[in-house]
Design a protein around this motif. Structure first.
Motif, short mmCIF file in Angstrom:
data_model
loop_
_atom_site.label_atom_id
_atom_site.label_comp_id
_atom_site.label_asym_id
_atom_site.label_seq_id
_atom_site.Cartn_x
_atom_site.Cartn_y
_atom_site.Cartn_z
N ASP A 161 0.82 -1.22 0.00
CA ASP A 161 0.00 0.00 0.00
C ASP A 161 0.85 1.26 0.00
O ASP A 161 0.47 2.27 -0.60
N MET A 162 2.00 1.23 0.67
CA MET A 162 2.80 2.45 0.80
C MET A 162 3.39 2.93 -0.54
O MET A 162 3.74 4.09 -0.68
N VAL A 163 3.48 2.01 -1.53
CA VAL A 163 3.98 2.43 -2.84
C VAL A 163 2.85 2.60 -3.86
O VAL A 163 3.09 2.69 -5.06
N GLY A 164 1.60 2.62 -3.36
CA GLY A 164 0.47 2.88 -4.24
C GLY A 164 -0.26 1.66 -4.71
O GLY A 164 -1.14 1.76 -5.58
N GLY A 165 0.08 0.49 -4.18
CA GLY A 165 -0.61 -0.73 -4.57
C GLY A 165 -0.13 -1.29 -5.90
O GLY A 165 0.80 -0.79 -6.52
N ALA A 166 -0.80 -2.38 -6.32
CA ALA A 166 -0.43 -3.03 -7.58
C ALA A 166 -1.00 -2.23 -8.76
O ALA A 166 -2.03 -1.55 -8.61
N PRO A 167 -0.33 -2.33 -9.94
CA PRO A 167 0.93 -3.04 -10.19
C PRO A 167 2.11 -2.33 -9.54
O PRO A 167 2.09 -1.11 -9.37
#
Length: 461
Positions: free
Chosen positions: A294-300
């Protein structure tokens, strides 16, 4: 009236009187539309209000010591599709060609053909109305012996005395290592290849030494260019540090190489220098996988092994479930990993800026193969010439400086929020960037050593 056409073979020798090139072997190819000549150090300039181009030609295959300096008015600049399928802008000149007893004007594109079998390609536009090709023949219109070529190309005078420079690496046949050695020799230096595995050290506070296979003491080097493969980072940097302790100038220091190879440390140095990078997460425990994603914005999202290089150990996880599986698999192997936001709008492209001595000396755009998410010429991607923006150049220079690197390949990706820095490479390859740009990057690396050690060529004195 019927115009008599000469019968030529699949390869012929050409002359370019206006360029002072007495002989260059050409591949005669009616399947190619345009003609091209091997050109390096391509520099446009103005003369009496007219656009000209200055360039160097190495007319003999596998010989970079024989070089002809050329100038010609620019006839055009057009997009040409290379043999790799990528399109690039090339300068076009118009000049006189002589083959056999005939001469006429042809258009030539200037391109780096070092990786090709011939330094010259003669296309069908240049042959129209002049030549008929018999593919079963070679040199139907005349051939040259090695002795005749030696008479035509008198060796250039080398500087009276040069430095002794070592290339510390693992593979003497690698394009980058060969080019650096050739470039140093062209500028009058004694170049020696030092295989990392054949070096060993004497630890002595008063008299530190590096020995080479057979017991030779390496105590007469002016400079060392470290080209250390990732698997040899520890020992290669130990050797580099030993040379530094002996007072030998190292183009990249052991400290700079070490911290650039540590992906986590290098990213921390970059954001400490206020350089924008893709949002990145790092953890040592798989218990917080959800929050890490979640901290990097989720997938992909991108998942990287800290020890990966040249695109290896980099995975695109397109769904959260896939990301969880990859992260947990890597963690079960006790492998340190980074997770990073995926920049979809980059479309599998990134920019490699080659920095030497605080300047961006060459840049290329790298494009991934169809179906791949990451640009990587090591795995089949393509490279093409590009002009980076002022902001991209500033980022590349600042990134190299933050690592302490004199020579660096800086990878940048274009995003909706502006350019983002991906990675800094302390031993960037030369083949892709020299091939796409036509620039003598290896020569610029040698010049950086000359500048640091205040060594002057005859031409500069």
């Amino acid at each position: 009236m019927t115009i008599e056409k000469n019968l030529c073979g699949a390869e012929e020798w050409c002359k370019f009187p206006q360029l002072a090139i007495p002989a260059i072997k050409a591949r005669v190819d009616s399947g190619a539309k345009t003609s091209a000549i091997h050109a390096l150090n391509i520099q446009p300039f103005q003369r009496d209000g007219v656009s000209w181009v200055r360039f160097d030609v190495c007319p003999l295959q596998d010989n970079r010591k024989t070089l002809v300096n050329c100038e010609a008015p620019i006839f055009d600049r057009r997009s040409v599709k290379s043999s790799s399928g990528s399109s690039e802008k090339r300068y076009v000149i118009k000049t006189s060609i002589a083959i056999g007893d005939q001469s006429w004007d042809v258009e030539l594109t200037l391109a780096n053909r070092d990786a090709m079998g011939y330094r010259m390609l003669l296309g069908r536009e240049a042959m129209s109305g002049k030549l008929i090709v018999d593919p079963d023949q070679s040199f139907a219109l005349g051939n040259y012996s090695q002795e005749q070529l030696s008479e035509l190309y008198v060796p250039r005078k080398s500087p009276k005395k040069g430095m002794k420079i070592g290339v510390l690496a693992s593979n003497p046949n690698l394009y980058s290592n060969r080019r650096i050695i050739e470039a140093g020799e062209e500028r009058g230096h004694e170049m020696v290849f030092l295989n990392i595995k054949h070096c060993y050290m004497k630890m002595d506070a008063g008299n530190p030494e590096v020995h080479y296979r057979g017991g030779k003491v390496l105590n007469d080097l002016n400079a060392v260019i470290p080209r250390i493969r990732p698997s040899m980072t520890f020992y290669g940097c130990a050797l580099t540090r030993q040379f530094e302790s002996m007072g030998v100038f190292c183009l990249n220091t052991a400290e700079a190489i070490t911290q650039s190879r540590d992906k986590l440390h290098s990213l921390q140095l970059l954001f400490e220098s206020k350089i924008d990078i893709p949002i990145t997460g790092f953890a040592n425990s798989p218990l917080e996988t959800d929050d890490l994603i979640d901290m990097v914005g989720g997938a992909p999202l991108i998942i990287k092994l800290l020890e990966g290089t040249q695109g290896r150990g980099v995975v695109l996880a397109e769904t959260k479930k896939a990301a969880e599986s990859v992260i947990n698999a890597f963690k079960s192997l006790k492998a340190d990993i980074l997770v990073q936001e995926f920049i979809k709008e980059a479309n599998g492209k990134d920019i490699r800026c080659f920095v030497v001595d605080g300047k961006v000396v060459a840049s290329i755009q790298r494009e991934a193969e169809p179906g791949e998410f990451r640009a990587n010429i090591h795995q089949g991607g393509t490279a093409s010439l590009i002009s980076p923006t002022a902001d991209e150049k500033k980022i590349a220079i600042k990134a190299a400086k933050s690592m302490g690197l004199q020579v660096a390949g800086v990878d940048i990706i274009r995003s909706a929020k502006g350019p983002l820095l991906l990675e800094v490479n302390s031993s960037p390859g030369l083949e892709g960037i020299e091939g796409a740009t036509g620039k003598d990057v290896a020569g610029l690396m040698i010049q950086a050593i000359e500048k640091k050690l205040k060594w002057k060529t005859d031409a500069s004195e």
